[in-house]
Design a protein around this motif. Structure first.
Motif: not given
Length: 63
Positions: A25-40
């Motif tokens: 859940l924590s990772l999913k929420m972070h990825l939702f808000m952070c495009r850099h981490c989505r790319k990573c």
């Protein structure tokens, strides 16, 4: 929101083990808000698939 450093740690760990519910859940929420981490995260997954495919090619045939 968790830090990008923690998010990348979880991205790496999810390739080797099942994350806990709170970690997912924590990772999913972070990825939702952070495009850099989505790319990573996408890059981690591609590298993992390539490494897995390569290890299958390198396995010697057992007769």
């Amino acid at each position: 929101m968790q830090s990008c450093k923690r998010a990348t740690e979880l991205m790496s760990q999810q390739l080797d083990r099942e994350l806990s519910g709170s970690e997912k859940l924590s990772l999913k929420m972070h990825l939702f808000m952070c495009r850099h981490c989505r790319k990573c995260d996408a890059q981690f997954k591609v590298l993992h698939r390539l490494a897995s495919a390569r290890s299958q090619v390198d396995k010697p045939d057992k007769d």
